[in-house]
Design a protein around this motif. Structure first.
Motif, mmCIF file in Angstrom:
data_model
loop_
_atom_site.group_PDB
_atom_site.id
_atom_site.type_symbol
_atom_site.label_atom_id
_atom_site.label_comp_id
_atom_site.label_asym_id
_atom_site.label_seq_id
_atom_site.Cartn_x
_atom_site.Cartn_y
_atom_site.Cartn_z
ATOM 1 N N TYR A 63 -5.145 -6.794 8.361
ATOM 2 C CA TYR A 63 -5.540 -6.200 7.088
ATOM 3 C C TYR A 63 -4.358 -6.169 6.134
ATOM 4 O O TYR A 63 -3.208 -6.391 6.524
ATOM 5 C CB TYR A 63 -6.073 -4.777 7.294
ATOM 6 C CG TYR A 63 -5.055 -3.805 7.843
ATOM 7 C CD1 TYR A 63 -4.164 -3.132 6.999
ATOM 8 C CD2 TYR A 63 -4.982 -3.548 9.204
ATOM 9 C CE1 TYR A 63 -3.218 -2.249 7.506
ATOM 10 C CE2 TYR A 63 -4.048 -2.664 9.713
ATOM 11 C CZ TYR A 63 -3.171 -2.017 8.861
ATOM 12 O OH TYR A 63 -2.241 -1.145 9.364
ATOM 13 N N THR A 64 -4.674 -5.884 4.879
ATOM 14 C CA THR A 64 -3.652 -5.478 3.919
ATOM 15 C C THR A 64 -4.076 -4.110 3.392
ATOM 16 O O THR A 64 -5.259 -3.831 3.210
ATOM 17 C CB THR A 64 -3.489 -6.464 2.741
ATOM 18 O OG1 THR A 64 -4.733 -6.600 2.072
ATOM 19 C CG2 THR A 64 -3.012 -7.829 3.214
ATOM 20 N N HIS A 65 -3.082 -3.263 3.198
ATOM 21 C CA HIS A 65 -3.321 -1.941 2.643
ATOM 22 C C HIS A 65 -2.340 -1.761 1.494
ATOM 23 O O HIS A 65 -1.129 -1.806 1.716
ATOM 24 C CB HIS A 65 -3.131 -0.853 3.700
ATOM 25 C CG HIS A 65 -3.449 0.502 3.187
ATOM 26 N ND1 HIS A 65 -2.483 1.395 2.791
ATOM 27 C CD2 HIS A 65 -4.639 1.111 2.970
ATOM 28 C CE1 HIS A 65 -3.054 2.496 2.371
ATOM 29 N NE2 HIS A 65 -4.361 2.357 2.463
ATOM 30 N N GLU A 66 -2.895 -1.616 0.311
ATOM 31 C CA GLU A 66 -2.082 -1.529 -0.908
ATOM 32 C C GLU A 66 -1.113 -2.708 -0.988
ATOM 33 O O GLU A 66 0.038 -2.576 -1.368
ATOM 34 C CB GLU A 66 -1.350 -0.190 -0.974
ATOM 35 C CG GLU A 66 -2.287 0.978 -1.062
ATOM 36 C CD GLU A 66 -1.586 2.325 -1.125
ATOM 37 O OE1 GLU A 66 -0.351 2.396 -0.904
ATOM 38 O OE2 GLU A 66 -2.286 3.316 -1.407
ATOM 39 N N GLY A 67 -1.624 -3.887 -0.587
ATOM 40 C CA GLY A 67 -0.851 -5.124 -0.675
ATOM 41 C C GLY A 67 0.084 -5.397 0.487
ATOM 42 O O GLY A 67 0.662 -6.470 0.570
#
Length: 94
Positions: A63-67
């Protein structure tokens, strides 16, 4: 496992709750709007055939979280409930 991952991607709370064992199912789900699921790797499975009542799936979800990139590494336990496979709980390995 793949269908539950897809439901997380689509933020399909109704499906996730339906496919969760009633003994461990939360009342509601909240999705993080900054989370973007990028892919799923199934690493191992145990049991879970037509002859079993329980099974496990070990996976890594990217995943990505806030980039920022990240991954969730988990061993999920599934059980048969009223004839259907449902998510029971998990052991997080990272």
């Amino acid at each position: 496992m793949r269908s539950r991952y897809s439901a997380f991607v689509a933020q399909d709370a109704a499906y996730l709750l339906r496919s969760w064992h009633p003994d461990t199912r939360p009342q509601t789900l909240d999705f993080d709007p900054d989370m973007r699921w990028q892919g799923l790797d199934i690493l191992a499975t145990a049991d879970g055939s037509a002859f079993h009542t329980t099974g496990t799936v070990t996976f890594r979800a990217h995943y990505t979280h806030e980039g920022e990139p990240g991954e969730l590494h988990e061993q999920s336990r599934f059980a048969r409930h009223e004839g259907a496979w449902v998510y029971l709980d998990a052991v997080f390995t990272r």
